[in-house]
Write a protein that holds these residues in place. Structure first.
Motif, PDB file in Angstrom:
ATOM      1  N   UNK A  34       0.825  -1.208   0.000  1.00 45.38           N
ATOM      2  CA  UNK A  34       0.000   0.000   0.000  1.00 45.38           C
ATOM      3  C   UNK A  34       0.856   1.253   0.000  1.00 45.38           C
ATOM      4  N   UNK A  35       1.938   1.245   0.787  1.00 43.28           N
ATOM      5  CA  UNK A  35       2.865   2.383   0.797  1.00 43.28           C
ATOM      6  C   UNK A  35       3.534   2.554  -0.557  1.00 43.28           C
ATOM      7  N   UNK A  36       3.841   1.436  -1.229  1.00 39.72           N
ATOM      8  CA  UNK A  36       4.451   1.505  -2.560  1.00 39.72           C
ATOM      9  C   UNK A  36       3.505   2.158  -3.549  1.00 39.72           C
ATOM     10  N   UNK A  37       2.225   1.834  -3.463  1.00 32.62           N
ATOM     11  CA  UNK A  37       1.248   2.474  -4.339  1.00 32.62           C
ATOM     12  C   UNK A  37       1.188   3.978  -4.070  1.00 32.62           C
ATOM     13  N   UNK A  38       1.293   4.366  -2.815  1.00 32.66           N
ATOM     14  CA  UNK A  38       1.254   5.788  -2.481  1.00 32.66           C
ATOM     15  C   UNK A  38       2.468   6.507  -3.055  1.00 32.66           C
ATOM     16  N   UNK A  39       3.653   5.925  -2.887  1.00 35.35           N
ATOM     17  CA  UNK A  39       4.863   6.521  -3.457  1.00 35.35           C
ATOM     18  C   UNK A  39       4.753   6.594  -4.972  1.00 35.35           C
ATOM     19  N   UNK A  40       4.271   5.506  -5.576  1.00 34.55           N
ATOM     20  CA  UNK A  40       4.140   5.479  -7.023  1.00 34.55           C
ATOM     21  C   UNK A  40       3.130   6.468  -7.555  1.00 34.55           C
ATOM     22  N   UNK A  41       2.093   6.756  -6.763  1.00 37.64           N
ATOM     23  CA  UNK A  41       1.058   7.695  -7.189  1.00 37.64           C
ATOM     24  C   UNK A  41       1.474   9.139  -6.956  1.00 37.64           C
ATOM     25  N   UNK A  42       2.010   9.423  -5.776  1.00 39.14           N
ATOM     26  CA  UNK A  42       2.279  10.801  -5.377  1.00 39.14           C
ATOM     27  C   UNK A  42       3.555  11.329  -6.016  1.00 39.14           C
ATOM     28  N   UNK A  43       4.614  10.529  -5.951  1.00 36.68           N
ATOM     29  CA  UNK A  43       5.918  11.001  -6.383  1.00 36.68           C
ATOM     30  C   UNK A  43       6.017  10.996  -7.913  1.00 36.68           C
ATOM     31  N   UNK A  44       6.832  11.855  -8.455  1.00 34.97           N
ATOM     32  CA  UNK A  44       7.031  11.887  -9.903  1.00 34.97           C
ATOM     33  C   UNK A  44       7.058  13.298 -10.416  1.00 34.97           C
ATOM     34  N   UNK A  45       5.892  13.878 -10.609  1.00 34.96           N
ATOM     35  CA  UNK A  45       5.821  15.252 -11.101  1.00 34.96           C
ATOM     36  C   UNK A  45       6.466  16.216 -10.109  1.00 34.96           C
ATOM     37  N   UNK A  46       6.380  15.889  -8.808  1.00 36.25           N
ATOM     38  CA  UNK A  46       6.982  16.755  -7.810  1.00 36.25           C
ATOM     39  C   UNK A  46       8.486  16.864  -7.958  1.00 36.25           C
ATOM     40  N   UNK A 235      -6.726  11.639  -3.413  1.00 34.33           N
ATOM     41  CA  UNK A 235      -7.867  11.215  -4.230  1.00 34.33           C
ATOM     42  C   UNK A 235      -7.838   9.712  -4.507  1.00 34.33           C
ATOM     43  N   UNK A 236      -6.631   9.143  -4.517  1.00 31.59           N
ATOM     44  CA  UNK A 236      -6.481   7.711  -4.820  1.00 31.59           C
ATOM     45  C   UNK A 236      -6.421   6.865  -3.546  1.00 31.59           C
ATOM     46  N   UNK A 237      -6.147   7.492  -2.400  1.00 32.12           N
ATOM     47  CA  UNK A 237      -5.917   6.731  -1.183  1.00 32.12           C
ATOM     48  C   UNK A 237      -7.050   5.751  -0.844  1.00 32.12           C
ATOM     49  N   UNK A 238      -8.328   6.186  -0.811  1.00 31.14           N
ATOM     50  CA  UNK A 238      -9.379   5.232  -0.450  1.00 31.14           C
ATOM     51  C   UNK A 238      -9.479   4.052  -1.414  1.00 31.14           C
ATOM     52  N   UNK A 239      -9.174   4.275  -2.694  1.00 36.16           N
ATOM     53  CA  UNK A 239      -9.205   3.175  -3.662  1.00 36.16           C
ATOM     54  C   UNK A 239      -8.133   2.151  -3.332  1.00 36.16           C
ATOM     55  N   UNK A 240      -6.966   2.619  -2.904  1.00 38.94           N
ATOM     56  CA  UNK A 240      -5.909   1.696  -2.483  1.00 38.94           C
ATOM     57  C   UNK A 240      -6.327   0.971  -1.211  1.00 38.94           C
ATOM     58  N   UNK A 241      -6.925   1.685  -0.271  1.00 34.36           N
ATOM     59  CA  UNK A 241      -7.337   1.091   0.995  1.00 34.36           C
ATOM     60  C   UNK A 241      -8.353  -0.021   0.791  1.00 34.36           C
ATOM     61  N   UNK A 242      -9.276   0.175  -0.127  1.00 31.29           N
ATOM     62  CA  UNK A 242     -10.296  -0.842  -0.395  1.00 31.29           C
ATOM     63  C   UNK A 242      -9.658  -2.150  -0.851  1.00 31.29           C
ATOM     64  N   UNK A 243      -8.524  -2.072  -1.535  1.00 28.49           N
ATOM     65  CA  UNK A 243      -7.868  -3.256  -2.075  1.00 28.49           C
ATOM     66  C   UNK A 243      -6.868  -3.886  -1.108  1.00 28.49           C
ATOM     67  N   UNK A 244      -6.829  -3.418   0.149  1.00 30.38           N
ATOM     68  CA  UNK A 244      -5.878  -3.970   1.110  1.00 30.38           C
ATOM     69  C   UNK A 244      -6.450  -5.190   1.826  1.00 30.38           C
ATOM     70  N   UNK A 245      -5.555  -6.075   2.241  1.00 27.34           N
ATOM     71  CA  UNK A 245      -5.989  -7.225   3.024  1.00 27.34           C
ATOM     72  C   UNK A 245      -6.615  -6.772   4.336  1.00 27.34           C
ATOM     73  N   UNK A 246      -5.980  -5.809   4.978  1.00 29.57           N
ATOM     74  CA  UNK A 246      -6.468  -5.244   6.239  1.00 29.57           C
ATOM     75  C   UNK A 246      -6.631  -3.733   6.048  1.00 29.57           C
ATOM     76  N   UNK A 247      -7.789  -3.288   5.569  1.00 24.89           N
ATOM     77  CA  UNK A 247      -7.968  -1.862   5.286  1.00 24.89           C
ATOM     78  C   UNK A 247      -7.739  -0.961   6.488  1.00 24.89           C
ATOM     79  N   UNK A 248      -7.961  -1.471   7.712  1.00 26.13           N
ATOM     80  CA  UNK A 248      -7.768  -0.632   8.891  1.00 26.13           C
ATOM     81  C   UNK A 248      -6.295  -0.314   9.151  1.00 26.13           C
ATOM     82  N   UNK A 249      -5.375  -1.005   8.440  1.00 28.94           N
ATOM     83  CA  UNK A 249      -3.951  -0.733   8.584  1.00 28.94           C
ATOM     84  C   UNK A 249      -3.465   0.329   7.604  1.00 28.94           C
ATOM     85  N   UNK A 250      -4.383   0.862   6.804  1.00 27.99           N
ATOM     86  CA  UNK A 250      -3.982   1.809   5.768  1.00 27.99           C
ATOM     87  C   UNK A 250      -3.294   3.062   6.311  1.00 27.99           C
TER      88      UNK A 250
END
Length: 497
Positions: A34-46, A235-250
């Protein structure tokens, strides 16, 4: 619950427990993924735009970057808690796949207005971000081919080629179906950012001494909009959370991901500010780097990241539209048609405004200010005020109450009672509260005063900063200091990305 002297005392569970029903192991993303998805989504253009933003904001920009990063990590974890609360209150969110979790949070917290506002800002953020990514990919590839092969193919043509290449990959399902893209995006942007920082340091002996002009109101808040965009992944965070094994760990994934992003952003931002300063003339830092093997490697790595991030970024839009058109969550001709139409519409915008800086600052000061700074604390506060199911907008939970102790910690309230969740620094105190309207346990929680003040302050920062940033962008456009280039389809020969 424990019994002592004939009375029942409340049990205490840790915040990680959060009263989530025990379920068998599920397929999905883990905390690190989940953290990898966040890095992959957020980082780049910055990485590309922040050095120029630091120059425009002056020395205060470095502090602003750190503050915005820390606030984004905090509000991202708050947004994750909002979804966890909904899963606790509405068991149907456990059983059904929710394609639009952010608008759903907005609806349960603030009704139809909340859902509309959340959906509008999420779609606007992701759609504009996708356009920016198309422009950056095209510009990077154009520069790379011209530098290596001395073959000049204008970026406008590359936008067409890139769109054709990306379209088949957009047909993939949800984030868990292309987790490889998240890993590649995170790795490439990390290495690319490090190499770009080294390239700036190597340039320092041959670069004229850097000067730093005092920032103006417009330049500072333009930079603020860019910084907001650089952390605009909520904007993408909840979509990633829904796909987690344990969403409460997001929330843990959010903190790990955003801190990693901040560690990537800071070195290149400081290096660009110190080494180049006012000598930096381009919005994209790569256009100011000396041509060398390091620049070419960075171009390849960052462009690869943008390819992967483009797929992750647009997925919530695709899922929302497919839900609207009642398209099943599986590969089909209808799914492909909808996604192709979205990407082609983005292609038209990219060809119409082939200059990413204006789009980036404008989105940062409007929709991203809302999704990152305003909505998460606001929705969290509104959810805390719902003491019984009838306080919440929408249909009441109608699932039958659980039979027997099926909860973490063996905590199962009697039928017709709900659980009151009182938040402290370390624990959640769970106590029964009579509720004659509840068919399932209804979890309530209280926000400590210090935390409520902090949440309100963040909302005010988002409002004031977002309005000022948007005003600065519009003023720059109106005054002509922010130059719009000719659309590609009007004059391909003179268009400039």
């Amino acid at each position: 619950m424990s019994e002592e002297n004939g009375t029942r005392t409340p049990s205490v569970a840790s915040e990680e427990d959060m009263l989530i029903p025990v379920q068998p192991p599920q397929k999905g993303l883990g905390v690190v993924m989940g953290a990898s998805f966040i890095v992959g989504t957020v980082c780049g253009s910055g990485i590309l735009a922040l050095p120029k933003a630091m120059v425009d904001a002056g020395w205060a920009g470095i502090g602003l970057l750190i503050i915005c990063g820390l606030i984004s990590a905090f509000t991202g974890s708050i947004l994750g808690k909002c979804w966890t609360i909904l899963r606790m209150r509405y068991p149907e969110y456990e059983d059904q796949y929710i394609p639009d979790p952010y608008p759903t949070i907005g609806f349960r917290a603030a009704g139809r207005v909340g859902r509309f506002a959340a959906r509008f800002c999420v779609v606007g953020t992701l759609y504009g971000g996708g356009v920016v990514y198309l422009l950056l990919i095209a510009g990077n590839i154009s520069n790379l081919i011209e530098s290596l092969g001395h073959v000049e193919i204008h970026a406008c043509y590359w936008i067409l080629i890139i769109t054709a290449v990306l379209i088949p990959f957009t047909w993939l399902g949800t984030p868990k179906d292309f987790w490889q893209a998240a890993i590649m995006a995170a790795v490439t942007t990390g290495i690319g950012g490090l190499l770009a920082t080294v390239a700036l340091i190597v340039m320092e002996p041959t670069t004229p001494p850097a000067t730093h002009s005092n920032p103006t109101f417009n330049s500072f808040f333009n930079a603020f909009g860019t910084i907001l965009f650089a952390f605009g992944g909520a904007s993408v965070f909840p979509t990633i959370q829904v796909d987690m094994k344990q969403p409460d760990m997001f929330p843990k994934s959010v903190v790990i991901g955003i801190i990693t992003v901040l560690c990537i952003y800071l070195p290149i931002s400081v290096a660009g500010f110190v080494v180049l300063g006012d000598n930096m003339t381009n919005a994209n830092i790569l256009d100011d780097l000396a041509k060398s093997w390091m620049l070419y490697t960075v171009l390849i790595l960052i462009t690869s990241h943008l390819f992967m991030a483009f797929l992750i970024l647009l997925n919530p839009i695709f899922q929302d539209l497919e839900d609207f058109f009642n398209i099943a969550n599986k590969f089909s001709v209808r799914r492909c048609t909808v996604r192709v139409c979205v990407v082609i519409s983005m292609l038209f915008i990219a060809l119409s405004v082939p200059h990413f800086g204006v789009i980036l600052s404008l989105i940062g000061g409007t929709t991203i200010a809302a999704t990152n700074f305003i909505f998460p604390p606001l929705f969290y506060i509104l959810l805390s005020r719902q003491q019984v199911p009838s306080d919440a907008p929408g249909e009441l939970p109608n699932h039958p109450p659980p039979q027997g102790p099926q909860y973490v910690g063996d905590i199962a309230p009697p039928v017709g009672q709900s659980l009151e969740l009182s938040e402290t620094d370390e624990t959640m105190n769970l106590t029964p509260q009579h509720n004659e309207h509840a068919q399932v346990p209804w979890v309530t929680f209280e926000i400590p005063l210090y935390l409520k003040v902090m949440l309100i302050e963040i909302i005010l920062i988002g409002l004031v900063g977002g309005v000022a940033s948007t005003y600065s962008v519009i003023a720059a456009i109106a005054s002509g200091s922010s130059v719009f280039t000719v659309p590609c389809y009007v004059n391909w020969a003179t268009a400039d990305v």
